[in-house]
Design a protein around this motif. Sequence first.
Motif, short mmCIF file in Angstrom:
data_model
loop_
_atom_site.label_atom_id
_atom_site.label_comp_id
_atom_site.label_asym_id
_atom_site.label_seq_id
_atom_site.Cartn_x
_atom_site.Cartn_y
_atom_site.Cartn_z
N GLU A 174 24.04 -0.65 -6.73
CA GLU A 174 23.87 0.71 -6.23
C GLU A 174 22.63 0.76 -5.35
O GLU A 174 21.54 0.43 -5.79
N ALA A 175 22.78 1.19 -4.12
CA ALA A 175 21.62 1.25 -3.23
C ALA A 175 21.01 2.65 -3.31
O ALA A 175 21.71 3.64 -3.29
N ALA A 176 19.69 2.69 -3.41
CA ALA A 176 19.00 3.99 -3.39
C ALA A 176 18.54 4.24 -1.97
O ALA A 176 17.86 3.41 -1.38
N ILE A 177 18.89 5.36 -1.39
CA ILE A 177 18.47 5.65 -0.02
C ILE A 177 16.97 5.88 0.00
O ILE A 177 16.43 6.69 -0.75
N ASP A 178 16.31 5.13 0.84
CA ASP A 178 14.86 5.06 0.82
C ASP A 178 14.30 6.01 1.87
O ASP A 178 13.86 5.61 2.93
N THR A 179 14.33 7.29 1.56
CA THR A 179 13.94 8.29 2.56
C THR A 179 12.47 8.26 2.88
O THR A 179 12.03 8.74 3.90
N GLU A 180 11.68 7.67 1.98
CA GLU A 180 10.24 7.62 2.23
C GLU A 180 9.86 6.45 3.12
O GLU A 180 8.69 6.30 3.48
N GLY A 181 10.80 5.55 3.41
CA GLY A 181 10.43 4.38 4.16
C GLY A 181 9.58 3.41 3.34
O GLY A 181 8.98 2.50 3.86
N ARG A 182 9.51 3.66 2.04
CA ARG A 182 8.77 2.75 1.15
C ARG A 182 9.66 1.59 0.80
O ARG A 182 10.82 1.79 0.46
N GLU A 183 9.11 0.36 0.86
CA GLU A 183 9.94 -0.78 0.51
C GLU A 183 9.93 -0.99 -0.99
O GLU A 183 8.91 -0.95 -1.61
N ILE A 189 -9.63 6.97 -8.40
CA ILE A 189 -8.69 5.86 -8.24
C ILE A 189 -7.44 6.33 -7.49
O ILE A 189 -7.01 5.73 -6.50
N ALA A 190 -6.86 7.44 -7.96
CA ALA A 190 -5.64 7.95 -7.32
C ALA A 190 -5.89 8.31 -5.86
O ALA A 190 -5.04 8.08 -4.99
N GLY A 191 -7.09 8.83 -5.55
CA GLY A 191 -7.42 9.19 -4.18
C GLY A 191 -7.45 7.99 -3.26
O GLY A 191 -7.00 8.05 -2.10
N LEU A 192 -7.97 6.86 -3.76
CA LEU A 192 -8.01 5.65 -2.93
C LEU A 192 -6.60 5.12 -2.67
O LEU A 192 -6.28 4.68 -1.57
N PHE A 193 -5.74 5.18 -3.70
CA PHE A 193 -4.35 4.74 -3.49
C PHE A 193 -3.62 5.69 -2.52
O PHE A 193 -2.83 5.24 -1.69
N ALA A 194 -3.90 6.98 -2.63
CA ALA A 194 -3.25 7.95 -1.73
C ALA A 194 -3.69 7.73 -0.28
O ALA A 194 -2.89 7.82 0.65
N ALA A 195 -4.98 7.41 -0.09
CA ALA A 195 -5.46 7.11 1.26
C ALA A 195 -4.74 5.88 1.81
O ALA A 195 -4.42 5.80 3.00
N GLY A 196 -4.48 4.91 0.93
CA GLY A 196 -3.73 3.73 1.34
C GLY A 196 -2.32 4.08 1.78
O GLY A 196 -1.81 3.55 2.77
N ASN A 197 -1.67 5.01 1.08
CA ASN A 197 -0.34 5.50 1.50
C ASN A 197 -0.41 6.05 2.91
O ASN A 197 0.42 5.73 3.77
N GLU A 198 -1.41 6.89 3.15
CA GLU A 198 -1.55 7.54 4.47
C GLU A 198 -1.76 6.52 5.58
O GLU A 198 -1.17 6.62 6.65
N GLY A 199 -2.65 5.57 5.31
CA GLY A 199 -2.92 4.55 6.33
C GLY A 199 -1.69 3.69 6.59
O GLY A 199 -1.35 3.38 7.73
N HIS A 200 -1.00 3.32 5.51
CA HIS A 200 0.21 2.51 5.64
C HIS A 200 1.25 3.19 6.52
O HIS A 200 1.91 2.56 7.34
N ASP A 201 1.37 4.51 6.36
CA ASP A 201 2.39 5.25 7.10
C ASP A 201 2.07 5.33 8.60
O ASP A 201 2.94 5.74 9.38
N ALA A 215 0.83 -1.21 0.00
CA ALA A 215 0.00 0.00 0.00
C ALA A 215 0.86 1.26 0.00
O ALA A 215 0.35 2.36 -0.14
N ALA A 216 2.17 1.12 0.15
CA ALA A 216 3.08 2.27 0.08
C ALA A 216 3.40 2.67 -1.36
O ALA A 216 4.12 3.63 -1.59
N SER A 217 2.86 1.97 -2.35
CA SER A 217 3.22 2.22 -3.76
C SER A 217 2.68 3.55 -4.28
O SER A 217 1.76 4.13 -3.72
N ASP A 218 3.24 3.98 -5.41
CA ASP A 218 2.93 5.28 -6.01
C ASP A 218 1.51 5.33 -6.60
O ASP A 218 1.19 4.60 -7.54
N PRO A 219 0.65 6.22 -6.08
CA PRO A 219 -0.73 6.31 -6.59
C PRO A 219 -0.80 6.65 -8.08
O PRO A 219 -1.66 6.12 -8.80
N GLY A 220 0.08 7.51 -8.56
CA GLY A 220 0.00 7.93 -9.97
C GLY A 220 0.26 6.78 -10.92
O GLY A 220 -0.50 6.55 -11.87
#
Lengths: 365, 365
Positions: free
Chosen positions: B356-365, B262-274, A216-221
Amino acid sequence: MTLPHVHIIGTGLLGTSLGLALRRAEYPVTLSDQSPTAVRLAADMGAGTAAEPSTADIVVVATPPDVAARTIVAALDTWPEATVTDVASVKTAVLAEARTLTGDPVLARYIGCHPMAGREKSGAIAARDDLFLARPWVVCSDEDTPADRLAAVVALAEATGAAVVHLDPEFHDSAVARVSHAPQVLASLMAGRLKDMPADGVALAGQGLRDVTRIAASDPGLWTQILAGNAAEVRAVLADVRADLDALIGALDLEPGALATIAGLFAAGNEGHDRIPGKHGQAPARYSSVTVFIDDTPGALARLFTDVGELGVNVEDIRIDHATGIKLGSVDISVIPSAQVTLTEGLAARGWWVPEAAIDTEGRE
Amino acid sequence: MTLPHVHIIGTGLLGTSLGLALRRAEYPVTLSDQSPTAVRLAADMGAGTAAEPSTADIVVVATPPDVAARTIVAALDTWPEATVTDVASVKTAVLAEARTLTGDPVLARYIGCHPMAGREKSGAIAARDDLFLARPWVVCSDEDTPADRLAAVVALAEATGAAVVHLDPEFHDSAVARVSHAPQVLASLMAGRLKDMPADGVALAGQGLRDVTRIAASDPGLWTQILAGNAAEVRAVLADVRADLDALIGALDLEPGALATIAGLFAAGNEGHDRIPGKHGQAPARYSSVTVFIDDTPGALARLFTDVGELGVNVEDIRIDHATGIKLGSVDISVIPSAQVTLTEGLAARGWWVPEAAIDTEGRE
């Protein structure tokens, strides 16, 4: 044999990763992108040479999915000898749109692909030359696809380390709706329910919730585009989910017969779960699990896995859980069932705190 | 101080595990169960003495949830001085049913609990003395609960290594509907959709699907009882999920405005996940991830974690993925962000294949 010249259009995560992988395999690679900054970054990273070549053997369209079809058709026109392929995560809609723009004889040079790799990060900066390693790379061809062009695309995919899978576009879109798009939707909808919960309540979360909502952390766009490109198939799966959900909500009135309905839905979930292949891509895995408690400090895992290695046991999976507020963690080590007793007794003999392990013959975690 | 005498009614997974944990903490423990075989097995495992004592300080009801209330009331009657507690995963329904069977003065001796621990296996044979270690143990008391009885129950919970959380029954039931019961339902419904899929399609499954459906392997009988005991709260959450699902299915007609839905539902999922706490039970974790490719052979993990330990880096989580058909695996190591460069450069310097490791500042896996 001379390796074909590959031109990649679109230097985002997938295009740049592909360039890096192909350069590693010594393919000649050129790159273009509508953003001069993006293409320069990709070239600086070593993904190929920024150029709009007059000829190319294979052109890979790695644009966002909503402009893939028109870019494919333009590429077929610009490079009239080239084989054109793409990496879009939906295949039927791309092919249908391309058909409205050009004819089948031209499209015989197009071979749709979907490398099933990605990250929750995007852009060239997140690219990795091993992004495709050991991932399925779906290739959609038909009887009109020239054999030499198909072989060249398969060779390109295999050069990245991917495992090629031949599927037709409709089958592909239906399958990814079930194994990828619907799970993303359900994870996001579940996570959305946590948005307005009191913190004291969310604090009761356990590993089950973490697993269900991880993606659920994935990119909405990006996911909005993916769903839009596979709308009919996703809708069909979600309609089936909704029918089951309605049945379950109805059964929660607890009228006579309701418990059988609820139990039946959970049992169907057991059956579906058991069909998911193991990580090695073979039959569903039946692993045994050994739990070890460790000090949650640097070095503890090293000592543990040194001992695991000395016992000659191959580790299939690891799950770490940290205690709340105290310096203690548990490590669940999954191994093939025949190695479970060796590991349990061997670790206990070496002084590890290994609770009685229950042999997990059902493969249930 | 003399430890109280604890009598446990019901020697399944939870009752037997509790007996083992309390015996380890040197509590005097007696056990009973309606099955003579079950109680003998639990006693043989060391969970306590099989007996129906004439007196007891604390009686723990560890029966299946559907008979918890009547067993609690019977225990209050049989042991008129004892504090009675239970381990049922729903609290309001148990209390309401107990109220229909006896009066509030008697129920002042009852303190409802829910240790949030379990396994997908059941029965005494699956019991472990550290089942409750570092897990939340919810205690439901109110202003009428005598302080000394509450203290005794809290001490018992803490003796198992659990972390005590005080909540009221309604809050508890509402929270577990969201963090435990609804995720189980969605995982099972998703897995159910795989039941009739062609094997070629299920073969495209990736880690996302595996995570979302892992708990779909759980026991249908137990989960049917749990849902029945918390039907109103579960129904309320699932009704909200259905409303979102309806909105999403509707939006898949792709009419104007649909993509924003659709994008709004995915964004709400981001918020809840966090909002989900990290494994240490504090704020949501923001870890960086370092990926290492290894030979998929015994000893490789030991060498890797020896090097990780020598670099002085503490590992927060590990994810292993095996390649399909080839002897190669990738290990994702999660660490606190400040340790990421140390680990990446240190492992690369020691000869590990670290992309090459990308620093994951968002905490997204």
